[in-house]
Write a protein that holds these residues in place. Structure first.
Motif, PDB file in Angstrom:
ATOM      1  N   GLN A 147      18.280 -15.425  -7.184  1.00  0.00           N
ATOM      2  CA  GLN A 147      17.625 -14.199  -7.639  1.00  0.00           C
ATOM      3  C   GLN A 147      17.170 -13.349  -6.461  1.00  0.00           C
ATOM      4  N   LYS A 148      16.536 -13.991  -5.465  1.00  0.00           N
ATOM      5  CA  LYS A 148      15.994 -13.258  -4.326  1.00  0.00           C
ATOM      6  C   LYS A 148      17.093 -12.683  -3.438  1.00  0.00           C
ATOM      7  N   ILE A 149      18.192 -13.420  -3.283  1.00  0.00           N
ATOM      8  CA  ILE A 149      19.239 -12.936  -2.378  1.00  0.00           C
ATOM      9  C   ILE A 149      19.968 -11.745  -2.981  1.00  0.00           C
ATOM     10  N   VAL A 150      20.108 -11.693  -4.315  1.00  0.00           N
ATOM     11  CA  VAL A 150      20.765 -10.525  -4.910  1.00  0.00           C
ATOM     12  C   VAL A 150      19.806  -9.334  -4.983  1.00  0.00           C
ATOM     13  N   GLU A 151      18.508  -9.607  -5.077  1.00  0.00           N
ATOM     14  CA  GLU A 151      17.537  -8.508  -5.024  1.00  0.00           C
ATOM     15  C   GLU A 151      17.499  -7.889  -3.637  1.00  0.00           C
ATOM     16  N   ASP A 152      17.759  -8.702  -2.597  1.00  0.00           N
ATOM     17  CA  ASP A 152      17.880  -8.234  -1.216  1.00  0.00           C
ATOM     18  C   ASP A 152      16.598  -7.584  -0.698  1.00  0.00           C
ATOM     19  N   ILE A 153      15.450  -8.111  -1.111  1.00  0.00           N
ATOM     20  CA  ILE A 153      14.171  -7.604  -0.622  1.00  0.00           C
ATOM     21  C   ILE A 153      13.394  -8.730   0.046  1.00  0.00           C
ATOM     22  N   GLU A 154      13.027  -9.711  -0.742  1.00  0.00           N
ATOM     23  CA  GLU A 154      12.245 -10.829  -0.203  1.00  0.00           C
ATOM     24  C   GLU A 154      13.093 -11.750   0.672  1.00  0.00           C
ATOM     25  N   ILE A 155      14.351 -11.938   0.289  1.00  0.00           N
ATOM     26  CA  ILE A 155      15.337 -12.643   1.122  1.00  0.00           C
ATOM     27  C   ILE A 155      16.520 -11.712   1.296  1.00  0.00           C
ATOM     28  N   GLN A 156      16.866 -11.431   2.539  1.00  0.00           N
ATOM     29  CA  GLN A 156      17.959 -10.509   2.813  1.00  0.00           C
ATOM     30  C   GLN A 156      19.176 -11.249   3.369  1.00  0.00           C
ATOM     31  N   SER A 157      20.305 -10.591   3.306  1.00  0.00           N
ATOM     32  CA  SER A 157      21.586 -11.236   3.602  1.00  0.00           C
ATOM     33  C   SER A 157      21.927 -11.220   5.086  1.00  0.00           C
ATOM     34  N   TYR A 158      21.000 -11.702   5.892  1.00  0.00           N
ATOM     35  CA  TYR A 158      21.254 -11.875   7.316  1.00  0.00           C
ATOM     36  C   TYR A 158      21.478 -13.354   7.594  1.00  0.00           C
ATOM     37  N   LEU A 159      22.420 -13.657   8.465  1.00  0.00           N
ATOM     38  CA  LEU A 159      22.647 -15.048   8.878  1.00  0.00           C
ATOM     39  C   LEU A 159      21.642 -15.506   9.923  1.00  0.00           C
ATOM     40  N   LEU A 183      26.953 -10.509   3.734  1.00  0.00           N
ATOM     41  CA  LEU A 183      26.587 -10.203   2.352  1.00  0.00           C
ATOM     42  C   LEU A 183      27.395 -11.053   1.391  1.00  0.00           C
ATOM     43  N   TRP A 184      28.659 -11.202   1.655  1.00  0.00           N
ATOM     44  CA  TRP A 184      29.535 -12.000   0.801  1.00  0.00           C
ATOM     45  C   TRP A 184      29.157 -13.472   0.871  1.00  0.00           C
ATOM     46  N   ALA A 185      29.036 -13.998   2.098  1.00  0.00           N
ATOM     47  CA  ALA A 185      28.813 -15.432   2.272  1.00  0.00           C
ATOM     48  C   ALA A 185      27.426 -15.876   1.837  1.00  0.00           C
ATOM     49  N   MET A 186      26.421 -15.036   2.054  1.00  0.00           N
ATOM     50  CA  MET A 186      25.049 -15.467   1.815  1.00  0.00           C
ATOM     51  C   MET A 186      24.811 -15.810   0.356  1.00  0.00           C
ATOM     52  N   TYR A 187      25.399 -15.050  -0.530  1.00  0.00           N
ATOM     53  CA  TYR A 187      25.233 -15.342  -1.949  1.00  0.00           C
ATOM     54  C   TYR A 187      25.718 -16.749  -2.270  1.00  0.00           C
ATOM     55  N   ASP A 239      29.755 -17.140 -14.834  1.00  0.00           N
ATOM     56  CA  ASP A 239      29.119 -18.433 -15.050  1.00  0.00           C
ATOM     57  C   ASP A 239      28.326 -18.385 -16.358  1.00  0.00           C
ATOM     58  N   GLY A 240      29.036 -18.144 -17.461  1.00  0.00           N
ATOM     59  CA  GLY A 240      28.394 -17.899 -18.750  1.00  0.00           C
ATOM     60  C   GLY A 240      27.639 -19.089 -19.304  1.00  0.00           C
ATOM     61  N   ASN A 241      28.016 -20.313 -18.892  1.00  0.00           N
ATOM     62  CA  ASN A 241      27.325 -21.501 -19.387  1.00  0.00           C
ATOM     63  C   ASN A 241      25.992 -21.725 -18.694  1.00  0.00           C
ATOM     64  N   ASN A 242      25.757 -20.992 -17.625  1.00  0.00           N
ATOM     65  CA  ASN A 242      24.488 -21.124 -16.903  1.00  0.00           C
ATOM     66  C   ASN A 242      23.628 -19.915 -17.250  1.00  0.00           C
ATOM     67  N   THR A 243      22.722 -20.095 -18.186  1.00  0.00           N
ATOM     68  CA  THR A 243      21.928 -18.974 -18.689  1.00  0.00           C
ATOM     69  C   THR A 243      21.147 -18.251 -17.603  1.00  0.00           C
ATOM     70  N   PRO A 244      20.473 -18.981 -16.661  1.00  0.00           N
ATOM     71  CA  PRO A 244      19.730 -18.259 -15.614  1.00  0.00           C
ATOM     72  C   PRO A 244      20.616 -17.347 -14.770  1.00  0.00           C
ATOM     73  N   TYR A 245      21.831 -17.813 -14.398  1.00  0.00           N
ATOM     74  CA  TYR A 245      22.732 -16.968 -13.616  1.00  0.00           C
ATOM     75  C   TYR A 245      23.172 -15.757 -14.426  1.00  0.00           C
ATOM     76  N   HIS A 246      23.467 -15.987 -15.708  1.00  0.00           N
ATOM     77  CA  HIS A 246      23.900 -14.886 -16.560  1.00  0.00           C
ATOM     78  C   HIS A 246      22.793 -13.845 -16.702  1.00  0.00           C
ATOM     79  N   ASP A 247      21.554 -14.316 -16.789  1.00  0.00           N
ATOM     80  CA  ASP A 247      20.415 -13.390 -16.857  1.00  0.00           C
ATOM     81  C   ASP A 247      20.285 -12.584 -15.570  1.00  0.00           C
ATOM     82  N   ILE A 248      20.524 -13.239 -14.427  1.00  0.00           N
ATOM     83  CA  ILE A 248      20.456 -12.534 -13.143  1.00  0.00           C
ATOM     84  C   ILE A 248      21.527 -11.448 -13.091  1.00  0.00           C
ATOM     85  N   SER A 249      22.715 -11.741 -13.627  1.00  0.00           N
ATOM     86  CA  SER A 249      23.802 -10.745 -13.594  1.00  0.00           C
ATOM     87  C   SER A 249      23.402  -9.497 -14.370  1.00  0.00           C
TER      88      SER A 249
END
Length: 334
Positions: A147-159, A183-187, A239-249
């Protein structure tokens, strides 16, 4: 005996900055590491600088290769890394002496797959911490980390302000030939991490140089950024079987559309044709993912209006955007 940490640094045309970077790593208070310098066909004196430090310190290993880009260089480092943990640094940046000691202790204390610290942004005029939200440590579950990595605020996509358990890279390498590979790999790194932990203490010094890849925005930059965001969204949505991921999408969709309009509008500003293949690709994404009646309330008002106008008449949308852009630019100048 294998080191606890492998630190990977791609090197290309950075002779003026490289010594400071290397010396800040060799001066780490945590000493059980190997430093892997990947000379990516650098035409300046960077290869000789790498070899010099390797001759002075047995922890330094150098790979000389033909130029293939930062992703390929990092992949070469991952292929030979022996540490329990993997860290990264950019060759024009530098580290506080206790950065890896802090990250290592955080990971060990919480049995975390990823540990994160804050960083400074260094310009010609200032050195400032990017953000500061709280004191102490915060631990994220797998879903919270994604959740945080896709929001890109509290955790950002820097290696470079993170430490990763090496197992996360067992089936993952950086995409060669793309920009915004972080950005691609961090997710996917966060998606495969059971737990992550962060503190806000700034320990990494990120030098913001004009002309670096991350500072130059053109049509290819906007497009590659958008593609990385789309990959994240599609993976979450599939990832439709994973409700939390689907909610994040669902929550992420508004940001994805915003990024898409960023590159679509860039094309308009540059006078490119709105029926360009990349523009049509974005319109196709909207048609396949957006309900025409906007029953999904996760979309913001601005994006709803933009989509409605674009679906109604894309040429009218382009004319109105150009008009609004000129007005805003003239008001700013005035």
């Amino acid at each position: 005996m294998e080191p606890q940490i492998s630190i990977i640094v791609p090197v290309y045309n950075v002779a003026d900055y490289l010594p400071k970077c290397i010396e800040s790593i060799l001066a780490q208070t945590f000493t059980d590491f190997e430093l892997i310098l990947i000379n990516d066909g650098s035409p300046d004196k960077s290869p000789q600088i790498c070899d010099h430090y390797a001759s002075q310190d047995s922890r330094v290993h150098v790979i000389h290769k033909k130029n293939g880009g930062v992703s390929e260089a990092r992949n070469c480092g991952l292929d030979i890394a022996r540490g329990k943990y993997i860290g990264f640094a950019d060759s024009d940046d530098w580290l506080a002496p206790d950065m890896f000691e802090l990250l290592y202790n955080l990971s060990e204390k919480h049995d975390a797959d990823i540990s994160i610290c804050g960083h400074y942004v260094v310009t010609d005029d200032s050195t400032e911490p990017l953000y500061e939200y709280f004191e102490g440590e915060i631990v994220y579950s797998n879903v919270e980390g994604v959740q945080k990595i896709v929001e890109d605020i509290e955790i950002q996509s820097y290696l470079w302000n993170k430490l990763f358990k090496r197992e996360l890279f067992a089936d993952l390498r950086f995409p060669v030939g793309k920009i915004y590979e972080d950005l691609w790999a961090m997710y996917f790194l966060f998606k495969h991490a059971n737990k992550s932990v962060r503190v806000w203490d700034p320990k990494y010094y990120y030098l913001q140089r004009g002309g670096s890849i991350t500072q130059v925005w053109d049509d290819n930059s906007f497009y590659n950024y958008y593609l990385a965001v789309i990959d994240r969204y599609n993976d979450l949505k599939s990832d439709g079987n994973n409700t939390p991921y689907h909610d994040i999408s669902k929550q992420y969709l508004d940001n994805v559309v915003e990024y898409g309009f960023n590159y679509y509008n860039y094309y308009i500003k540059k006078g490119m044709k709105v029926n360009d293949e990349r523009c049509e690709e974005f319109i196709g994404f909207l048609k396949n993912n957006i309900n025409p009646f906007f029953q999904d309330n996760t979309l913001g008002f601005k994006n709803k209006m933009s989509i409605s106008l674009l679906f109604f008449n894309k040429r009218l949308y382009a004319h109105l955007f150009k008009f609004a852009f000129v007005v805003l630019r003239n008001n700013k100048i005035g």
